[in-house]
Design a protein around this motif. Structure first.
Motif, mmCIF file in Angstrom:
data_model
loop_
_atom_site.group_PDB
_atom_site.id
_atom_site.type_symbol
_atom_site.label_atom_id
_atom_site.label_comp_id
_atom_site.label_asym_id
_atom_site.label_seq_id
_atom_site.Cartn_x
_atom_site.Cartn_y
_atom_site.Cartn_z
ATOM 1 N N GLU A 213 0.826 -1.215 0.000
ATOM 2 C CA GLU A 213 0.000 0.000 0.000
ATOM 3 C C GLU A 213 0.856 1.259 0.000
ATOM 4 O O GLU A 213 0.470 2.269 -0.600
ATOM 5 C CB GLU A 213 -0.921 -0.008 1.217
ATOM 6 C CG GLU A 213 -1.925 1.139 1.216
ATOM 7 C CD GLU A 213 -2.876 1.066 2.387
ATOM 8 O OE1 GLU A 213 -3.852 1.838 2.402
ATOM 9 O OE2 GLU A 213 -2.642 0.240 3.285
ATOM 10 N N GLN A 216 1.720 2.052 -3.520
ATOM 11 C CA GLN A 216 0.526 2.465 -4.253
ATOM 12 C C GLN A 216 0.160 3.906 -3.934
ATOM 13 O O GLN A 216 -0.145 4.703 -4.828
ATOM 14 C CB GLN A 216 -0.633 1.528 -3.906
ATOM 15 C CG GLN A 216 -0.409 0.086 -4.338
ATOM 16 C CD GLN A 216 -1.420 -0.861 -3.716
ATOM 17 O OE1 GLN A 216 -2.233 -0.465 -2.889
ATOM 18 N NE2 GLN A 216 -1.368 -2.122 -4.107
ATOM 19 N N ASN A 253 -5.927 -1.793 -4.917
ATOM 20 C CA ASN A 253 -6.264 -0.892 -3.820
ATOM 21 C C ASN A 253 -7.630 -0.246 -4.079
ATOM 22 O O ASN A 253 -7.826 0.376 -5.121
ATOM 23 C CB ASN A 253 -5.180 0.187 -3.696
ATOM 24 C CG ASN A 253 -5.396 1.078 -2.493
ATOM 25 O OD1 ASN A 253 -6.421 1.733 -2.378
ATOM 26 N ND2 ASN A 253 -4.412 1.130 -1.605
#
Length: 736
Positions: A213, A216, A253
């Motif tokens: 994450e 991202q 995501n």
């Protein structure tokens, strides 16, 4: 002050006037009005400082405020000067104080997208605006004080909405790995570099762990999504491939998926599906599969013609008898079809897309692909068929393709995910009687029964029990499941299972209970106790199935004794208060065999305080199924004369008469039977005539349902004992 001597033409450096520290001191000495105004401003500035104490970075500001309080004790004049100087310092410190947010703003272009950079002057303008002059004179000084107050006020409001979250982000960013900043630098190269630099930056970015994450969000926060989507619109295939490879990874995501849709990324990906390069189309389809996880994204795909293009990717000619069939998966065409099926799987969760897939011939192509042997191809294909099977029109198309045999074959696969989706597809299709027959014909019931013993994978277990539930609707299939010892296994699954599994397990037992042999097995295996315990749950679907199963078991007198001893009848009666009509109806249906087979049914019913009044009140419902089930319950309750007298007092006659004007044959059947039973007390026969129920009952004789004819004849027979009712029957054409 200096003076110039005219005669000697030399400058006299001797002081000829008083020296003042600054202009404010001068004005204060020369003007009483100015001195008075300055005293008032002191209060206002101090109030502004008090507001600043609530801002972030309180420690250095408290230190400065402590210094200010010490200086204020020296003199009134120096206090004012210190207040202004410190206030100016705080504003400057606030503007120039370095932080991670400031660093990311300079190094990573605002830590925002290029679209939002244009708004930087509104929120970040304090970093560049020159400090307003504080001592330009009386008029300007008043304006500057007002500006300072405005700055303090704005700062307070922004800190509540913007700056406090920024400080929280700063603390979180303090632990960010180096990859975060490296990725942001690569995005800068994407924005500014030429074609070669762009390709190199994309390759370098792809080497990062984009599934994390942190990576991202690094791409998103610096405006990388806009750049990646813009690259998709270029004519450079290498840039498009690199961009899609990154988007495919980071689109797992949820927030990034939404950002892609908001930035208009889906229409661009849909257009790439027309590209002559198959690798591009594969990447675009896989990215669409990741993005189309929420309704707005799925609608966008359909609106821009994506369903038609994705279905076209499935159009791959194949022949299972060809020698090269074993290596079919390695070809680009098969990979393209797999990616298309993945995207359609995600899109098929919307009803509009299911219909679009059917209209564009997608069901036929999916049925053809179901004949392949590679599991990676079969999983998205079966998954799409499973989703489409929830729609009646799609089920008809699936039935026409005769895919049940292939689904049964794949149930024997070693791949648990494939088994799960095949079972779910069977669950959706087995609503149709012909499908249930085909499942039995192709030997699909035995693998379902064998999979019941593998309980580790709860998702697969839920799918398998669901398929068994729907297949058990056919009595022949229920007999087969008894032969395969599935009923005993289902009873064992009544405890320590998630609700998704319990709903299907209880539903399957409810269908199997329609046979007497199966009811005996459930009782002997100790299945009634856990079923009764489930009556206290809150899951609507589970309550509907549990009440049906308990009601089916209550047909057996031995089982009814167990249910009564466990207080099961009271629990069923309490479910009549449930807010969901389906639960009310199912509970009322279950009460019928309980009342029929209880030893002292009349006394048992009267023992439930307020129970009879509750039943009669349900006749005011607007739900036809609730009305039919309550009428059936009243038929059984009214067999006891004392109970019939009680429900008569509660106004059962006018309520039954009121709902007599219906065309629903199921309601007609049980309503007529309830009226027949209620006629056996007092002057209820005359009361039905007075409430004009007789003429309506005569119309029931025109129904095509023989059960309606039977119960209507019974009701008219009871009503005919009143002369006025006989006249009404004759007038309405009962005798012809």
């Amino acid at each position: 002050m200096v003076a110039k001597q005219d005669d000697e033409e030399e400058v006299n450096y001797e002081r000829t006037g008083e020296i003042y520290k600054d202009l404010v001191t001068l004005l204060r000495e020369k003007s009483a009005i100015f001195s008075e105004n300055m005293s008032k401003q002191k209060v206002r500035v101090n109030e502004g400082q008090q507001k600043e104490k609530d801002q972030p970075d309180e420690t250095p500001r408290k230190r400065e405020d402590a210094t200010l309080r010490k200086a204020s004790t020296a003199s009134r004049r120096s206090a004012l000067e210190s207040s202004r100087i410190n206030l100016g310092k705080k504003q400057m410190t606030k503007r120039l104080e370095p932080s991670l947010n400031w660093k990311s703003t300079i190094d990573a272009k605002g830590k925002r997208s290029s679209v939002r950079d244009t708004q930087g002057g509104k929120h970040g303008g304090r970093l560049e605006k020159p400090r307003p002059s504080i001592l330009p004179g009386i008029a300007q000084f008043r304006k500057s004080v007002q500006k300072v107050e405005d700055i303090i006020s704005d700062s307070a409001s922004e800190s509540e909405e913007d700056e406090e979250p920024s400080e929280r982000r700063k603390e979180a960013n303090a632990d960010l790995p180096s990859e975060y900043w490296q990725i942001q630098k690569l995005v800068k190269y994407l924005k500014r570099g030429n074609q070669t630099a762009t390709v190199i930056a994309l390759c370098s970015m792809k080497d990062f762990k984009l599934a994390q994450e942190t990576c991202q969000l690094a791409i998103r926060n610096v405006g990388g999504l806009e750049v990646l989507i813009n690259l998709l619109e270029t004519d450079e295939v290498k840039c498009q491939i690199g961009s899609l490879q990154i988007l495919k990874e980071i689109s797992h995501n949820p927030q990034i998926r939404r950002n892609i849709v908001e930035l208009g990324g889906l229409p661009v990906m849909v257009n790439i599906l027309d590209s002559p390069f198959k690798c591009l189309k594969c990447l675009a389809a896989e990215t669409i599969a990741n993005v189309a996880k929420f309704r707005r994204a799925r609608q966008a795909v359909r609106r821009h013609g994506g369903i038609t293009k994705l279905v076209a990717l499935l159009d791959h000619e194949q022949n299972a008898t060809e020698p090269a069939y074993s290596s079919l998966y390695e070809t680009e065409d098969v990979e393209l079809a797999r990616c298309g099926a993945l995207a359609l799987w995600s899109c098929s969760k919307s009803n509009g897309n299911k219909e679009a897939i059917r209209k564009t011939g997608g069901i036929h192509l999916l049925a053809q692909l179901l004949k392949t042997s590679h599991e990676n191809m079969l999983i998205p294909v079966v998954g799409t068929l499973q989703e489409c099977a929830s729609e009646e029109n799609c089920r008809a198309a699936i039935k026409a393709e005769r895919i049940i045999e292939n689904l049964v074959k794949n149930l024997n696969s070693e791949n648990e995910q494939l088994q799960e989706h095949c079972a779910m597809a069977i669950y959706q299709c087995a609503e149709d009687e012909e499908t249930r027959h085909l499942m039995r014909q192709h030997g699909g019931l035995k693998p379902l029964a064998s999979l019941l013993s593998e309980t580790d994978n709860k998702e697969r277990l839920a799918a398998v029990t669901g398929a068994i539930w729907k297949c058990s609707i056919s009595k022949e299939n229920a007999t087969k499941f008894r032969k395969y010892k599935a009923i005993e296994t289902l009873v064992g699954l009544l405890t320590d299972q998630p609700e998704e599994v319990l709903v299907n397990v209880v539903g399957a037992l409810g269908e199997c209970c329609q046979e007497q042999e199966n009811r005996v097995i459930i009782r002997k295996c100790g299945g009634i106790q856990p079923l009764v315990k489930l009556l206290v749950g809150t899951n609507q679907a589970l309550l509907v199935n549990v009440t049906k199963a308990v009601g089916a078991c209550a047909v057996e007198p031995e089982s009814m004794m167990i249910i009564d001893s466990l207080d099961g009848v009271r629990l069923l009666w309490s479910l009549l208060k449930n807010p969901h009509p389906e639960v009310k109806a199912s509970a009322a249906w279950a009460l019928c065999p309980c009342i029929q087979n209880a030893k002292d049914a009349g006394e048992m019913v009267r023992s439930f305080i307020g129970g009879l009044e509750l039943v009669v009140s349900l006749l005011k419902s607007d739900n036809k199924e609730v009305l039919a089930s309550v009428c059936a319950a009243i038929t059984n309750i009214a067999k006891d004369q004392e109970n019939l007298a009680i429900i008569t007092d509660y106004g059962v006659v006018p309520l039954l008469s009121k709902i007599a004007n219906t065309t629903n044959d199921k309601l007609r059947q049980h309503l007529a039977e309830a009226i027949s039973r209620c006629c056996m007390w007092g002057r209820n026969r005359e009361a039905f005539g007075e409430h004009r129920a007789v003429g309506l009952l005569v119309r029931y004789l025109k129904s095509n349902d023989t059960n309606v004819h039977r119960t209507t004849a019974q009701a008219l027979y009871q009503l005919s004992e009143d002369a006025d009712n006989c006249i009404t029957m004759h007038e309405n054409g009962a005798v012809k």
